[in-house]
Design a protein around this motif. Sequence first.
Motif, PDB file in Angstrom:
ATOM      1  N   ASP A 122       0.827  -1.208   0.000  1.00 38.73           N
ATOM      2  CA  ASP A 122       0.000   0.000   0.000  1.00 38.73           C
ATOM      3  C   ASP A 122       0.859   1.255   0.000  1.00 38.73           C
ATOM      4  O   ASP A 122       0.613   2.185  -0.775  1.00 38.73           O
ATOM      5  CB  ASP A 122      -0.941   0.011   1.211  1.00 38.73           C
ATOM      6  CG  ASP A 122      -1.983  -1.091   1.155  1.00 38.73           C
ATOM      7  OD1 ASP A 122      -2.292  -1.585   0.053  1.00 38.73           O
ATOM      8  OD2 ASP A 122      -2.491  -1.461   2.233  1.00 38.73           O
ATOM      9  N   LEU A 123       1.868   1.275   0.849  1.00 39.49           N
ATOM     10  CA  LEU A 123       2.737   2.445   0.934  1.00 39.49           C
ATOM     11  C   LEU A 123       3.440   2.695  -0.397  1.00 39.49           C
ATOM     12  O   LEU A 123       3.556   3.845  -0.838  1.00 39.49           O
ATOM     13  CB  LEU A 123       3.756   2.276   2.067  1.00 39.49           C
ATOM     14  CG  LEU A 123       4.693   3.464   2.311  1.00 39.49           C
ATOM     15  CD1 LEU A 123       3.912   4.750   2.590  1.00 39.49           C
ATOM     16  CD2 LEU A 123       5.654   3.145   3.453  1.00 39.49           C
ATOM     17  N   GLU A 124       3.876   1.643  -1.044  1.00 35.08           N
ATOM     18  CA  GLU A 124       4.512   1.782  -2.359  1.00 35.08           C
ATOM     19  C   GLU A 124       3.539   2.395  -3.370  1.00 35.08           C
ATOM     20  O   GLU A 124       3.900   3.297  -4.131  1.00 35.08           O
ATOM     21  CB  GLU A 124       5.014   0.421  -2.859  1.00 35.08           C
ATOM     22  CG  GLU A 124       5.661   0.454  -4.220  1.00 35.08           C
ATOM     23  CD  GLU A 124       6.928   1.289  -4.288  1.00 35.08           C
ATOM     24  OE1 GLU A 124       7.240   1.786  -5.399  1.00 35.08           O
ATOM     25  OE2 GLU A 124       7.618   1.451  -3.261  1.00 35.08           O
ATOM     26  N   MET A 125       2.302   1.916  -3.362  1.00 37.39           N
ATOM     27  CA  MET A 125       1.318   2.461  -4.296  1.00 37.39           C
ATOM     28  C   MET A 125       0.999   3.913  -3.965  1.00 37.39           C
ATOM     29  O   MET A 125       0.872   4.745  -4.869  1.00 37.39           O
ATOM     30  CB  MET A 125       0.041   1.620  -4.315  1.00 37.39           C
ATOM     31  CG  MET A 125      -0.878   2.014  -5.474  1.00 37.39           C
ATOM     32  SD  MET A 125      -2.438   1.096  -5.590  1.00 37.39           S
ATOM     33  CE  MET A 125      -1.882  -0.572  -5.806  1.00 37.39           C
ATOM     34  N   TYR A 126       0.885   4.235  -2.693  1.00 39.27           N
ATOM     35  CA  TYR A 126       0.675   5.636  -2.306  1.00 39.27           C
ATOM     36  C   TYR A 126       1.794   6.504  -2.874  1.00 39.27           C
ATOM     37  O   TYR A 126       1.537   7.571  -3.431  1.00 39.27           O
ATOM     38  CB  TYR A 126       0.620   5.791  -0.780  1.00 39.27           C
ATOM     39  CG  TYR A 126      -0.756   5.695  -0.201  1.00 39.27           C
ATOM     40  CD1 TYR A 126      -1.573   6.821  -0.083  1.00 39.27           C
ATOM     41  CD2 TYR A 126      -1.264   4.482   0.250  1.00 39.27           C
ATOM     42  CE1 TYR A 126      -2.847   6.745   0.470  1.00 39.27           C
ATOM     43  CE2 TYR A 126      -2.530   4.388   0.806  1.00 39.27           C
ATOM     44  CZ  TYR A 126      -3.308   5.523   0.907  1.00 39.27           C
ATOM     45  OH  TYR A 126      -4.572   5.443   1.452  1.00 39.27           O
ATOM     46  N   GLY A 127       3.035   6.056  -2.723  1.00 35.65           N
ATOM     47  CA  GLY A 127       4.164   6.837  -3.230  1.00 35.65           C
ATOM     48  C   GLY A 127       4.081   7.068  -4.726  1.00 35.65           C
ATOM     49  O   GLY A 127       4.317   8.186  -5.210  1.00 35.65           O
ATOM     50  N   GLU A 128       3.733   6.030  -5.470  1.00 37.00           N
ATOM     51  CA  GLU A 128       3.618   6.165  -6.928  1.00 37.00           C
ATOM     52  C   GLU A 128       2.495   7.134  -7.305  1.00 37.00           C
ATOM     53  O   GLU A 128       2.648   7.957  -8.211  1.00 37.00           O
ATOM     54  CB  GLU A 128       3.380   4.796  -7.557  1.00 37.00           C
ATOM     55  CG  GLU A 128       4.582   3.874  -7.473  1.00 37.00           C
ATOM     56  CD  GLU A 128       4.289   2.464  -7.965  1.00 37.00           C
ATOM     57  OE1 GLU A 128       3.294   2.266  -8.686  1.00 37.00           O
ATOM     58  OE2 GLU A 128       5.064   1.553  -7.614  1.00 37.00           O
ATOM     59  N   ILE A 129       1.372   7.035  -6.606  1.00 40.61           N
ATOM     60  CA  ILE A 129       0.244   7.916  -6.906  1.00 40.61           C
ATOM     61  C   ILE A 129       0.566   9.352  -6.522  1.00 40.61           C
ATOM     62  O   ILE A 129       0.221  10.294  -7.241  1.00 40.61           O
ATOM     63  CB  ILE A 129      -1.038   7.403  -6.214  1.00 40.61           C
ATOM     64  CG1 ILE A 129      -1.485   6.080  -6.871  1.00 40.61           C
ATOM     65  CG2 ILE A 129      -2.150   8.444  -6.264  1.00 40.61           C
ATOM     66  CD1 ILE A 129      -2.619   5.374  -6.159  1.00 40.61           C
ATOM     67  N   ILE A 130       1.231   9.547  -5.407  1.00 42.22           N
ATOM     68  CA  ILE A 130       1.628  10.891  -4.985  1.00 42.22           C
ATOM     69  C   ILE A 130       2.525  11.534  -6.039  1.00 42.22           C
ATOM     70  O   ILE A 130       2.321  12.694  -6.420  1.00 42.22           O
ATOM     71  CB  ILE A 130       2.303  10.844  -3.595  1.00 42.22           C
ATOM     72  CG1 ILE A 130       1.237  10.585  -2.513  1.00 42.22           C
ATOM     73  CG2 ILE A 130       3.105  12.106  -3.312  1.00 42.22           C
ATOM     74  CD1 ILE A 130       1.808  10.178  -1.162  1.00 42.22           C
ATOM     75  N   GLU A 131       3.502  10.801  -6.540  1.00 40.56           N
ATOM     76  CA  GLU A 131       4.380  11.338  -7.589  1.00 40.56           C
ATOM     77  C   GLU A 131       3.592  11.680  -8.848  1.00 40.56           C
ATOM     78  O   GLU A 131       3.793  12.738  -9.454  1.00 40.56           O
ATOM     79  CB  GLU A 131       5.480  10.336  -7.918  1.00 40.56           C
ATOM     80  CG  GLU A 131       6.542  10.229  -6.853  1.00 40.56           C
ATOM     81  CD  GLU A 131       7.607   9.191  -7.186  1.00 40.56           C
ATOM     82  OE1 GLU A 131       7.476   8.468  -8.203  1.00 40.56           O
ATOM     83  OE2 GLU A 131       8.584   9.102  -6.424  1.00 40.56           O
ATOM     84  N   SER A 132       2.687  10.790  -9.244  1.00 42.09           N
ATOM     85  CA  SER A 132       1.872  11.028 -10.427  1.00 42.09           C
ATOM     86  C   SER A 132       0.992  12.259 -10.252  1.00 42.09           C
ATOM     87  O   SER A 132       0.879  13.094 -11.160  1.00 42.09           O
ATOM     88  CB  SER A 132       1.009   9.787 -10.709  1.00 42.09           C
ATOM     89  OG  SER A 132       0.135  10.029 -11.789  1.00 42.09           O
ATOM     90  N   MET A 133       0.386  12.380  -9.091  1.00 45.73           N
ATOM     91  CA  MET A 133      -0.514  13.508  -8.849  1.00 45.73           C
ATOM     92  C   MET A 133       0.247  14.828  -8.863  1.00 45.73           C
ATOM     93  O   MET A 133      -0.261  15.831  -9.362  1.00 45.73           O
ATOM     94  CB  MET A 133      -1.269  13.325  -7.545  1.00 45.73           C
ATOM     95  CG  MET A 133      -2.413  14.321  -7.437  1.00 45.73           C
ATOM     96  SD  MET A 133      -3.700  13.844  -6.293  1.00 45.73           S
ATOM     97  CE  MET A 133      -4.355  12.373  -7.036  1.00 45.73           C
TER      98      MET A 133
END
Length: 182
Positions: A122-133
């Motif tokens: 989950d934390l990894e996905m949050y990081g990827e989404i944060i960068e994308s956003m």
Amino acid sequence: MSSQETTVRQEAGTVDENALRLDQDKAEQIVEALNSELANSYVLYHQLKKHHWVVEGAEFLSLHEFLEEAYEHVEEGADEIAERAQALGGVPVSGPANLEERATVEFEGEDVYDVRTMFENDLEMYGEIIESMRGSIELAENLGDPATGEMLREILVDLEEDGHHFEHYLEDDTLVLESALH
């Protein structure tokens, strides 16, 4: 599908003129970015929902409730993103296959993992989404759409806060005794 005669008002993947007076070619780029963020949100939503269903252990209740709060935040943000894409003249991506195709993050799969692994995923996905956003915010602002940038910024604050909570859960300090885990 219904046997009634239907009329398609707007085809998926198209962007019509909008009442917000954002140039159509700029709106197309922003809607494209919004649809990627929307797809990412629903991949994360489904992963968090899965973890909410399957979490077990000594901290079950607090983790179960935390995951519910996290997926609700993601769903609220997704709704805002979809409505903004529509306001800009676009069609929000919505079907499961289209969401998966459009997403830049990947669902961990159907298997059930230990809590630490689930939270690391989950934390990894949050990081990827944060960068994308962050990239989508910059795109919107560079194309003269500060309102979309501001909306995404507000969603980003919630994502960063929830991501930080996952980080806290993954720390090695705990009140649960090692012997209680065996």
